[in-house]
Design an enzyme around this catalytic site. Sequence first.
Site, PDB file in Angstrom:
ATOM      1  N   ASP A 117       0.800  -1.212   0.000  1.00 25.80           N
ATOM      2  CA  ASP A 117       0.000   0.000   0.000  1.00 25.80           C
ATOM      3  C   ASP A 117       0.850   1.288   0.000  1.00 25.80           C
ATOM      4  OD1 ASP A 117      -2.578   1.199   0.446  1.00 25.80           O
ATOM      5  OD2 ASP A 117      -1.880   1.628   2.479  1.00 25.80           O
ATOM      6  N   THR A 139       2.781  -8.170  -0.434  1.00 27.50           N
ATOM      7  CA  THR A 139       2.589  -8.055   1.015  1.00 27.50           C
ATOM      8  C   THR A 139       2.084  -9.380   1.550  1.00 27.50           C
ATOM      9  OG1 THR A 139       1.257  -7.154   2.826  1.00 27.50           O
ATOM     10  CG2 THR A 139       0.333  -6.900   0.643  1.00 27.50           C
ATOM     11  N   ASP A 141       0.314  -9.453   4.015  1.00 25.95           N
ATOM     12  CA  ASP A 141      -1.000  -9.139   4.615  1.00 25.95           C
ATOM     13  C   ASP A 141      -2.169  -9.357   3.652  1.00 25.95           C
ATOM     14  OD1 ASP A 141       0.617  -8.296   6.675  1.00 25.95           O
ATOM     15  OD2 ASP A 141       0.412  -6.157   6.223  1.00 25.95           O
ATOM     16  N   ARG A 289       7.560 -13.741   7.562  1.00 28.84           N
ATOM     17  CA  ARG A 289       7.990 -13.007   6.373  1.00 28.84           C
ATOM     18  C   ARG A 289       9.298 -13.507   5.798  1.00 28.84           C
ATOM     19  NH1 ARG A 289       7.479  -6.854   8.053  1.00 28.84           N
ATOM     20  NH2 ARG A 289       9.703  -6.898   7.667  1.00 28.84           N
TER      21      ARG A 289
HETATM   22  O1  F6P Z   1       2.952  -5.319   6.312  1.00 29.94           O
HETATM   23  C1  F6P Z   1       3.692  -6.452   6.609  1.00 29.94           C
HETATM   24  C2  F6P Z   1       3.937  -6.558   8.078  1.00 29.94           C
HETATM   25  O2  F6P Z   1       4.679  -7.737   8.297  1.00 29.94           O
HETATM   26  C3  F6P Z   1       2.698  -6.505   8.952  1.00 29.94           C
HETATM   27  O3  F6P Z   1       1.990  -7.710   8.961  1.00 29.94           O
HETATM   28  C4  F6P Z   1       3.303  -6.119  10.277  1.00 29.94           C
HETATM   29  O4  F6P Z   1       2.379  -5.438  11.090  1.00 29.94           O
HETATM   30  C5  F6P Z   1       4.419  -5.186   9.881  1.00 29.94           C
HETATM   31  O5  F6P Z   1       4.748  -5.487   8.549  1.00 29.94           O
HETATM   32  C6  F6P Z   1       5.646  -5.273  10.736  1.00 29.94           C
HETATM   33  O6  F6P Z   1       6.532  -4.299  10.333  1.00 29.94           O
HETATM   34  P1  F6P Z   1       8.039  -4.186  10.842  1.00 29.94           P
HETATM   35  O7  F6P Z   1       8.864  -5.056   9.965  1.00 29.94           O
HETATM   36  O8  F6P Z   1       8.347  -2.749  10.667  1.00 29.94           O
HETATM   37  O9  F6P Z   1       8.080  -4.646  12.262  1.00 29.94           O
END
Ligand code: F6P
Length: 362
Positions: A117, A139, A141, A289
């Site tokens: 996004d 993503t 998400d 991730r």
């Molecule tokens: O948007 C992907 C995501 O993994 C979300 O699910 C999560 O809230 C966020 O990124 C975490 O971000 P960071 O890597 O900044 O902790």
Amino acid sequence: MAKRIAILTGGGDCPGLNAVIRGVVIAAVVQRGWEVLGIRDGFDGLVGEPRTLKLEVANVKGILSRGGTILGTSNRGNPFSFPVKKGDGVEMVDVSGQVVENCRRLGIEALIAVGGDGTLKIGKRLCELGVPVIGVPKTIDNDLRGTDVTFGYSTAVEIVTEALDRLLTTAESHHRVLVVEVMGRNAGWIALESGIAGGADVILIPEIPYQIDKVCQSLRLRRRIGRKFSLVVVSEGAHAVEGEVVVRATAEQNYGIARLGGIGEVVSRQLAEALHTESRVVVLGHVQRGGTPCPFDRILSSRFGVHAVKLIEKGEFGKMVALGGRSVIAVDIDEAVESLNLVDPHGDLIEAAEELGISLGR
Ligand code: F6P
């Protein structure tokens, strides 16, 4: 002169980013004889002195199955509101002019922005300033509109499902409640689909504010039929009907984007007290991730990379590649970012979950 294009990966990383880069390089360099510049660390690499890497076939050898991104990424580098050190503090400054100028200086005829996004919204604004941008939706998400699914999401669902399979056996052995907090921000896709796949008893998602009494009711019912353990999947953005989203850092503390997390602990405590049982919480975090993409994401990412190059060839800028049914198509970036793709609380997936006896806390 060979066409010169560039690619960057922005926002949180996600399995499949390298497969997109590889797809772009093979389609552009090998098939068309173009030049491809990789931009380091998302839009950050176009602020100040540009940081780039010329991408040849040798750079993308063996990266199809590799997680992360060989280009690096940043989820803080919004050039329209860029953190710049001022004295002891940080000031947010519009440096988009530097990005536009760097693209011109580098002779970039098209910029492929791979991101969620935030990255795509930036891409759209840069397009309006004259940078020819093509978007690629990524993503875990799955909260982007305009595409049936984003790459990275299926891998995340697979990782969470595997974790649930493992947690279920230990929950059962110890007659415990196991609460598993998963990512997804304001979208409950990861929790919902992995919860169904992993046989969860309760799934709490942001789109359906929960009532803890309803959750307890369903777990008591389970106990009455002799099921002394339970698996509860909680999306990080889930909240009670009367409650707030739990954050680890507010938007003010975290460069404009709140860091969600902690709801699993809250739910676990509430269940342990109400049910007089032992409960444990597992926060899966960034493991969702990392690492190798599943075959579906490798294929989707590769197709997206190739299609992005084809759109450049046709001069269709301001578009995002997308999956529509079984085909890869192009949609306006606007369409993808106008609102979030959230779980429909009355959709058939939710209906199926409830028919399966899963409590959604309502
Ligand atoms: O948007 C992907 C995501 O993994 C979300 O699910 C999560 O809230 C966020 O990124 C975490 O971000 P960071 O890597 O900044 O902790």
